[in-house]
Design a protein around this motif. Structure first.
Motif: not given
Length: 204
Positions: A136-141, A147-151, A171-181
């Motif tokens: 995701f964008s590193k924009n603070p907003k 983080k608000a949506n995750l909470n 949740s620390q790096l705020l990155t996701g991965k597609i493991v499989n279809l």
């Protein structure tokens, strides 16, 4: 046909719970007259098709294209249709808990907050593939919103927490991965997909 932008409660009152459209749940109270009436086979198929459209926030022409693509592929057409819809980028953002609804996820993507494999993608219908990395964008907003949506997701009703074995999220790096279809066991939206295919059987 344009994408629906009207009252969401009106739709779920008619079609039932649509988790992608809204978190609101309506308890329908049938009158004696409604209990006696029996929907025709055509209306049942139409309602299932409409549920799919409104839940994933797509137009009639888009859904027809997805049906044609599902029929072109090898396998169970109904499940392949669901797989195509579930692997849309806006739905992946929703399933990861980064947006409360698919319309909110669509807006999040359209505003350029999402990157796939380090390249910015602002197309909500983008088809995610195994091993894609979502950042995701590193924009603070943007970070604050994520983080608000995750909470909010963590504090939600336990019944809302469904299997996402095809996805991973750090949740620390705020990155996701597609493991499989996605597989059928991970489908959150319960629908009779074959009724949708039957509805379109004369059109494709």
């Amino acid at each position: 046909m344009v994408r629906y932008r009207g009252p969401r409660l009106k739709i779920i009152n008619r079609l039932g719970d649509l988790p992608g459209l809204t978190r609101k749940v309506v308890i329908k109270q049938e009158t004696p007259e409604q209990k006696k009436s029996k929907a025709s086979p055509y209306k049942i198929r139409l309602n299932e098709k409409q549920k799919l459209r409104y839940n994933y926030g797509i137009t009639e022409s888009q859904l027809l294209r997805y049906v044609k693509e599902a029929r072109r592929r090898k396998g169970l057409t109904g499940f392949l249709l669901m797989q195509l819809l579930e692997m849309r980028l806006d739905n992946i953002i929703f399933r990861l808990g980064l947006a409360p609804t698919i319309p909110a996820a669509r807006q999040f993507v359209s505003h350029g907050h999402v990157m796939i494999n380090k390249k910015r993608v602002n197309i909500p219908s983008f088809q995610c593939q195994p091993n894609d990395i979502i950042s995701f964008s590193k924009n603070p907003k943007t970070i604050t919103l994520i983080k608000a949506n995750l909470n909010q997701k963590e504090n939600s009703n336990p019944n809302d927490n469904v299997s996402n074995s095809h996805l991973e999220f750090d949740s620390q790096l705020l990155t996701g991965k597609i493991v499989n279809l996605i597989q059928r066991k991970d489908l959150r939206f319960k629908i009779n997909d074959m009724l949708v295919i039957e509805y379109y059987s004369r059109l494709v």
